[in-house]
Design a protein around this motif. Structure first.
Motif, short mmCIF file in Angstrom:
data_model
loop_
_atom_site.label_atom_id
_atom_site.label_comp_id
_atom_site.label_asym_id
_atom_site.label_seq_id
_atom_site.Cartn_x
_atom_site.Cartn_y
_atom_site.Cartn_z
N HIS A 95 18.76 1.30 -9.32
CA HIS A 95 18.39 0.38 -8.24
C HIS A 95 19.35 0.50 -7.06
N GLU A 96 20.62 0.59 -7.36
CA GLU A 96 21.63 0.69 -6.30
C GLU A 96 21.44 1.96 -5.47
N ILE A 97 21.13 3.04 -6.13
CA ILE A 97 21.10 4.34 -5.45
C ILE A 97 19.74 4.66 -4.86
N VAL A 98 18.68 4.44 -5.62
CA VAL A 98 17.37 4.93 -5.21
C VAL A 98 16.64 3.97 -4.28
N GLU A 99 16.71 2.68 -4.55
CA GLU A 99 15.92 1.73 -3.75
C GLU A 99 16.11 1.88 -2.24
N PRO A 100 17.35 2.04 -1.77
CA PRO A 100 17.51 2.16 -0.30
C PRO A 100 16.97 3.46 0.27
N LEU A 101 16.61 4.41 -0.59
CA LEU A 101 16.15 5.71 -0.12
C LEU A 101 14.63 5.82 0.03
N VAL A 102 13.90 4.86 -0.50
CA VAL A 102 12.44 4.97 -0.52
C VAL A 102 11.86 4.70 0.86
N TYR A 103 11.02 5.62 1.33
CA TYR A 103 10.40 5.47 2.64
C TYR A 103 9.39 4.32 2.64
N ALA A 104 9.49 3.45 3.64
CA ALA A 104 8.51 2.38 3.80
C ALA A 104 7.12 2.97 4.03
N GLU A 105 7.07 4.08 4.77
CA GLU A 105 5.77 4.71 5.04
C GLU A 105 5.12 5.22 3.75
N ALA A 106 5.96 5.71 2.83
CA ALA A 106 5.42 6.20 1.56
C ALA A 106 4.86 5.06 0.73
N THR A 107 5.59 3.94 0.67
CA THR A 107 5.09 2.82 -0.13
C THR A 107 3.81 2.25 0.48
N ALA A 108 3.72 2.24 1.80
CA ALA A 108 2.50 1.76 2.44
C ALA A 108 1.33 2.69 2.13
N LEU A 109 1.58 4.00 2.13
CA LEU A 109 0.53 4.96 1.83
C LEU A 109 0.09 4.85 0.38
N ILE A 110 1.06 4.68 -0.51
CA ILE A 110 0.74 4.49 -1.93
C ILE A 110 -0.10 3.23 -2.12
N ALA A 111 0.27 2.15 -1.44
CA ALA A 111 -0.48 0.90 -1.55
C ALA A 111 -1.90 1.08 -1.03
N GLU A 112 -2.05 1.86 0.03
CA GLU A 112 -3.38 2.09 0.59
C GLU A 112 -4.25 2.86 -0.38
N HIS A 113 -3.67 3.90 -1.01
CA HIS A 113 -4.42 4.65 -2.01
C HIS A 113 -4.80 3.75 -3.19
N ARG A 114 -3.86 2.92 -3.61
CA ARG A 114 -4.14 2.03 -4.74
C ARG A 114 -5.27 1.07 -4.39
N ALA A 115 -5.28 0.56 -3.18
CA ALA A 115 -6.33 -0.37 -2.76
C ALA A 115 -7.70 0.31 -2.77
N LEU A 116 -7.72 1.62 -2.56
CA LEU A 116 -8.97 2.37 -2.59
C LEU A 116 -9.38 2.78 -3.99
N GLY A 117 -8.54 2.46 -4.97
CA GLY A 117 -8.86 2.79 -6.36
C GLY A 117 -8.36 4.14 -6.81
#
Length: 278
Positions: A95-117
């Motif tokens: 959590h300390e190392i990886v969390e600050p590295l995750v792109y907000a754009e990537a999580t938004a894109l992943i959420a969009e794909h998930r919303a589409l099924g």
């Protein structure tokens, strides 16, 4: 890429994501070198050499021979390491190392794909047990990654499965067949020319933060090119969805994540210092 009004006509499929510079900023190899040094697994000199190697490969093109050389050096480095110790280090520092590295754009894109099924799949040449918890953090449904051999609780230095290059495309085809998805309906995202087989295998390829060679290939083929440059901490966003046990499980091949994630795709010149601990 999915778009805001595409849900009505959208056919559920898979969205395949590379890891470094696609989902996370920078290199998990470099990020994890500090806790490994603190635990005495690598020396200060090795850590500094890994930094140098990371800086060098940013400006280098993909080179298959160099990839093989770096892979050999990493497996030699980790041979004999205790898996339980590696598991503990990664679980405690993830959590300390990886969390600050995750792109907000990537999580938004992943959420969009998930919303589409769509099914979210992370494909990485990094070690399976470092990729799994990161994939869980960002809400992926599954991941495939490199597996390293273990005997009596220690790394053998042998590679059981190398999730790299054409093998990623083969994995995508197998997953699509298993799930009944049409590859022409699937998406793929990567920053590296070494993932060209994966990108060519799907109907909707996208280059994310591409290296020079992939940018040229994407422009020639008319593929979308995205820039992700906003890494953000994920704890508040994903804590409720990711039980800590998911983060702690596995790590039998984590050293490949530490050594390959940032180095596998760009390779440096043949004389590049060994990225020990990277």
């Amino acid at each position: 890429m999915p778009t805001a009004g595409a849900a009505v006509a959208h056919t559920a499929a898979a969205a395949f994501f590379d890891l470094d510079k696609t989902i996370i900023a920078g290199s998990s190899a470099l990020a994890f070198s500090r806790p490994f040094r603190r635990q005495g697994l690598i020396s200060r000199r090795a850590a500094l050499r890994s930094v140098y190697a990371q800086l060098m490969v940013v400006f280098a093109g993909a080179d298959e021979d160099t990839m093989d050389l770096l892979r050999q050096r990493i497996t030699v480095l980790c041979t004999g390491w205790d898996v339980a110790q590696i598991r503990s280090i990664v679980a405690e520092t993830l959590h300390e190392i990886v969390e600050p590295l995750v792109y907000a754009e990537a999580t938004a894109l992943i959420a969009e794909h998930r919303a589409l099924g769509d099914e979210i799949v992370v494909l990485s040449a990094s070690g399976l047990e470092v990729v799994e918890p990161i994939a869980a953090l960002v809400g992926a449904d599954r991941c495939l990654a490199t597996r390293m051999g273990v005997d009596h609780g220690r790394y053998t230095g042998e590679i059981e499965y190398y999730c790299y290059g054409e093998e990623k495309a083969a994995a995508a085809r197998a997953i699509a067949a298993e799930r009944g998805f049409r590859l022409e309906d699937c998406h793929a995202y990567s920053d590296s020319i070494t993932d060209l087989p994966l990108l060519e295998a799907v109907g909707h390829p996208t280059a994310v933060n591409p290296d020079r060679a992939l940018r040229r290939a994407a422009l020639q083929r008319g593929w979308p090119v995205l820039t992700f440059d906003n890494p953000v901490a994920l704890r508040s966003r994903f804590r409720s969805r990711v039980p800590r046990v998911a983060v702690a499980t596995g790590v039998a091949a984590v050293v490949l994540g530490l050594g390959w994630v940032g180095l596998r795709r760009r390779g440096g010149p043949a004389g590049l210092p060994s990225p020990t601990g990277a």
